[in-house]
Write an enzyme that holds these catalytic residues in place. Structure first.
Site, PDB file in Angstrom:
ATOM      1  N   LYS A  41      -1.268   4.191  -0.562  1.00 36.68           N
ATOM      2  CA  LYS A  41      -2.420   4.814  -1.013  1.00 36.68           C
ATOM      3  C   LYS A  41      -3.364   4.062  -0.147  1.00 36.68           C
ATOM      4  O   LYS A  41      -4.633   4.669  -0.009  1.00 36.68           O
ATOM      5  CB  LYS A  41      -2.636   4.835  -2.596  1.00 36.68           C
ATOM      6  CG  LYS A  41      -1.769   5.096  -3.169  1.00 36.68           C
ATOM      7  CD  LYS A  41      -1.943   4.855  -4.764  1.00 36.68           C
ATOM      8  CE  LYS A  41      -0.792   5.058  -5.652  1.00 36.68           C
ATOM      9  NZ  LYS A  41      -0.926   4.398  -7.023  1.00 36.68           N
ATOM     10  N   GLY A  42      -3.043   2.896   0.194  1.00 36.07           N
ATOM     11  CA  GLY A  42      -4.101   1.839   0.860  1.00 36.07           C
ATOM     12  C   GLY A  42      -4.772   2.579   2.302  1.00 36.07           C
ATOM     13  O   GLY A  42      -6.050   2.106   2.253  1.00 36.07           O
ATOM     14  N   GLU A  97      -2.911   2.856   8.964  1.00 36.05           N
ATOM     15  CA  GLU A  97      -2.407   1.967   7.903  1.00 36.05           C
ATOM     16  C   GLU A  97      -3.601   1.185   7.481  1.00 36.05           C
ATOM     17  O   GLU A  97      -4.523   1.095   8.220  1.00 36.05           O
ATOM     18  CB  GLU A  97      -1.128   1.048   8.563  1.00 36.05           C
ATOM     19  CG  GLU A  97      -0.831  -0.026   7.666  1.00 36.05           C
ATOM     20  CD  GLU A  97      -0.226   0.181   6.185  1.00 36.05           C
ATOM     21  OE1 GLU A  97      -0.723   1.073   5.363  1.00 36.05           O
ATOM     22  OE2 GLU A  97       0.807  -0.580   5.942  1.00 36.05           O
ATOM     23  N   ASP A 101       0.074  -7.510   7.587  1.00 34.66           N
ATOM     24  CA  ASP A 101       0.160  -8.734   7.231  1.00 34.66           C
ATOM     25  C   ASP A 101       1.241  -9.434   7.603  1.00 34.66           C
ATOM     26  O   ASP A 101       1.216  -9.826   9.064  1.00 34.66           O
ATOM     27  CB  ASP A 101       0.276  -8.723   5.619  1.00 34.66           C
ATOM     28  CG  ASP A 101       0.071  -9.901   4.757  1.00 34.66           C
ATOM     29  OD1 ASP A 101      -0.429 -10.917   5.116  1.00 34.66           O
ATOM     30  OD2 ASP A 101       0.795 -10.066   3.734  1.00 34.66           O
ATOM     31  N   PHE A 150      -6.327 -12.641   0.672  1.00 37.90           N
ATOM     32  CA  PHE A 150      -6.232 -11.421   0.191  1.00 37.90           C
ATOM     33  C   PHE A 150      -7.623 -10.872  -0.203  1.00 37.90           C
ATOM     34  O   PHE A 150      -8.461 -11.125  -0.900  1.00 37.90           O
ATOM     35  CB  PHE A 150      -5.436 -11.569  -1.192  1.00 37.90           C
ATOM     36  CG  PHE A 150      -4.743 -10.611  -1.761  1.00 37.90           C
ATOM     37  CD1 PHE A 150      -3.481 -10.120  -1.194  1.00 37.90           C
ATOM     38  CD2 PHE A 150      -5.280  -9.470  -2.770  1.00 37.90           C
ATOM     39  CE1 PHE A 150      -2.911  -9.103  -1.622  1.00 37.90           C
ATOM     40  CE2 PHE A 150      -4.637  -8.388  -3.037  1.00 37.90           C
ATOM     41  CZ  PHE A 150      -3.284  -8.123  -2.303  1.00 37.90           C
ATOM     42  N   VAL A 151      -7.542  -9.510   0.225  1.00 38.79           N
ATOM     43  CA  VAL A 151      -8.856  -8.646   0.419  1.00 38.79           C
ATOM     44  C   VAL A 151      -8.358  -7.447  -0.457  1.00 38.79           C
ATOM     45  O   VAL A 151      -7.255  -6.961  -0.591  1.00 38.79           O
ATOM     46  CB  VAL A 151      -9.255  -8.221   1.752  1.00 38.79           C
ATOM     47  CG1 VAL A 151      -9.775  -9.344   2.573  1.00 38.79           C
ATOM     48  CG2 VAL A 151      -7.915  -7.450   2.653  1.00 38.79           C
ATOM     49  N   ASP A 157      -6.100  -2.591  -2.568  1.00 38.25           N
ATOM     50  CA  ASP A 157      -5.940  -3.013  -4.121  1.00 38.25           C
ATOM     51  C   ASP A 157      -5.389  -4.256  -4.328  1.00 38.25           C
ATOM     52  O   ASP A 157      -4.870  -5.028  -3.447  1.00 38.25           O
ATOM     53  CB  ASP A 157      -5.149  -1.854  -4.813  1.00 38.25           C
ATOM     54  CG  ASP A 157      -3.624  -2.187  -4.493  1.00 38.25           C
ATOM     55  OD1 ASP A 157      -3.274  -2.354  -3.330  1.00 38.25           O
ATOM     56  OD2 ASP A 157      -2.786  -2.374  -5.626  1.00 38.25           O
TER      57      ASP A 157
HETATM   58  P1  IMP Z   1       3.352  -6.384   5.276  1.00 38.16           P
HETATM   59  O1  IMP Z   1       4.921  -5.890   5.364  1.00 38.16           O
HETATM   60  O2  IMP Z   1       3.780  -7.756   4.979  1.00 38.16           O
HETATM   61  O3  IMP Z   1       2.808  -6.338   6.566  1.00 38.16           O
HETATM   62  O4  IMP Z   1       2.651  -5.725   4.295  1.00 38.16           O
HETATM   63  C1  IMP Z   1       1.654  -4.974   4.560  1.00 38.16           C
HETATM   64  C2  IMP Z   1       1.187  -4.485   3.139  1.00 38.16           C
HETATM   65  O5  IMP Z   1       0.999  -5.299   2.255  1.00 38.16           O
HETATM   66  C3  IMP Z   1      -0.030  -3.475   3.110  1.00 38.16           C
HETATM   67  O6  IMP Z   1       0.097  -2.182   3.774  1.00 38.16           O
HETATM   68  C4  IMP Z   1      -0.663  -3.659   2.096  1.00 38.16           C
HETATM   69  O7  IMP Z   1      -0.109  -2.739   0.971  1.00 38.16           O
HETATM   70  C5  IMP Z   1      -0.066  -4.838   1.421  1.00 38.16           C
HETATM   71  N1  IMP Z   1      -1.242  -6.082   1.826  1.00 38.16           N
HETATM   72  C6  IMP Z   1      -1.134  -7.026   2.548  1.00 38.16           C
HETATM   73  N2  IMP Z   1      -2.189  -7.921   2.425  1.00 38.16           N
HETATM   74  C7  IMP Z   1      -3.068  -7.360   1.712  1.00 38.16           C
HETATM   75  C8  IMP Z   1      -4.321  -7.905   1.200  1.00 38.16           C
HETATM   76  O8  IMP Z   1      -4.991  -8.852   1.587  1.00 38.16           O
HETATM   77  N3  IMP Z   1      -4.761  -6.814   0.326  1.00 38.16           N
HETATM   78  C9  IMP Z   1      -4.211  -5.788  -0.317  1.00 38.16           C
HETATM   79  N4  IMP Z   1      -2.832  -5.589   0.122  1.00 38.16           N
HETATM   80  C10 IMP Z   1      -2.403  -6.300   1.014  1.00 38.16           C
HETATM   81 MG    MG Z   2      -0.003  -0.501   2.233  1.00 33.93          MG
END
Ligand code: IMP
Ligand code: MG
Length: 178
Positions: A41-42, A97, A101, A150-151, A157
């Protein structure tokens, strides 16, 4: 515990940057059309704001994936919860997206999308935390690089809350006042 949100990127800053990305995409795809894929949803708020600023013809689709892991750490084992309604074949696809992260989720999804035979495939992320990268992901359009914090807000969310904030903030946890 109290939660406070400290503004990291104001509504104005975010909207100005989205306008720049919209203009860039419009120039890059001049004379063509783009198919935006929103990762729910982000990325929903970001995609809506971005789409309004793209001047070439735009179509949308939505998908939802869940990555196993804790609330603040993804695992890279990704399950597609809601797949796209339409094929990607021969389209100029831009995956939209919220944040990259570790990169695990997007590395996995980009491979799946590439296998569906798009004419072109690019990735657009509102936020990037490069210091956290575990799996390499090539991002074509990035809103902002941010530090390892963390944002929330602008679609992002914490435990499903704060998505509706019109700015990006850092969530800070403190002790309850006596
Ligand atoms: P990755 O697989 O570690 O790159 O995770 C990416 C997903 O983690 C993003 O699409 C977000 O849903 C979630 N995410 C990562 N960091 C944050 C943050 O700081 N705030 C909120 N959601 C996050
Ligand atoms: Mg996401």
């Amino acid at each position: 515990m109290t939660e406070t949100i400290r503004v990291l990127l104001s509504e104005d800053e975010v909207n100005r940057r989205i306008s720049e990305i919209g203009a860039q995409i419009s120039a890059d795809y001049a004379g063509q059309s783009v198919h935006l894929v929103c990762v729910l949803k982000g990325a929903a708020m970001f995609m809506c704001e971005l789409a309004k600023r793209i001047t070439v013809p735009v179509t949308f689709d939505f998908m939802s994936a869940s990555s196993y892991g804790s609330s603040t750490e993804s695992s890279g084992v990704v399950r597609i919860v809601k797949d796209l309604d339409e094929p990607l074949r021969d389209r100029n696809v831009i995956i939209v997206e919220d944040i990259i992260d570790s990169g695990r989720t997007m590395a996995y999804l980009m491979k799946i999308f590439q296998d569906r035979g798009p004419k072109s495939l690019r990735l657009c992320a509102l936020l990037d935390k490069p210091d956290r990268r575990v799996t390499e992901v090539k991002t074509d359009y990035t809103g902002f690089n941010i530090p390892d914090q963390f944002v929330v807000g602008y679609g992002l969310d914490y435990d499903q809350r704060y998505r509706s904030l019109p700015y990006i903030g850092v969530i800070e946890f403190g002790e309850e006042d006596a």
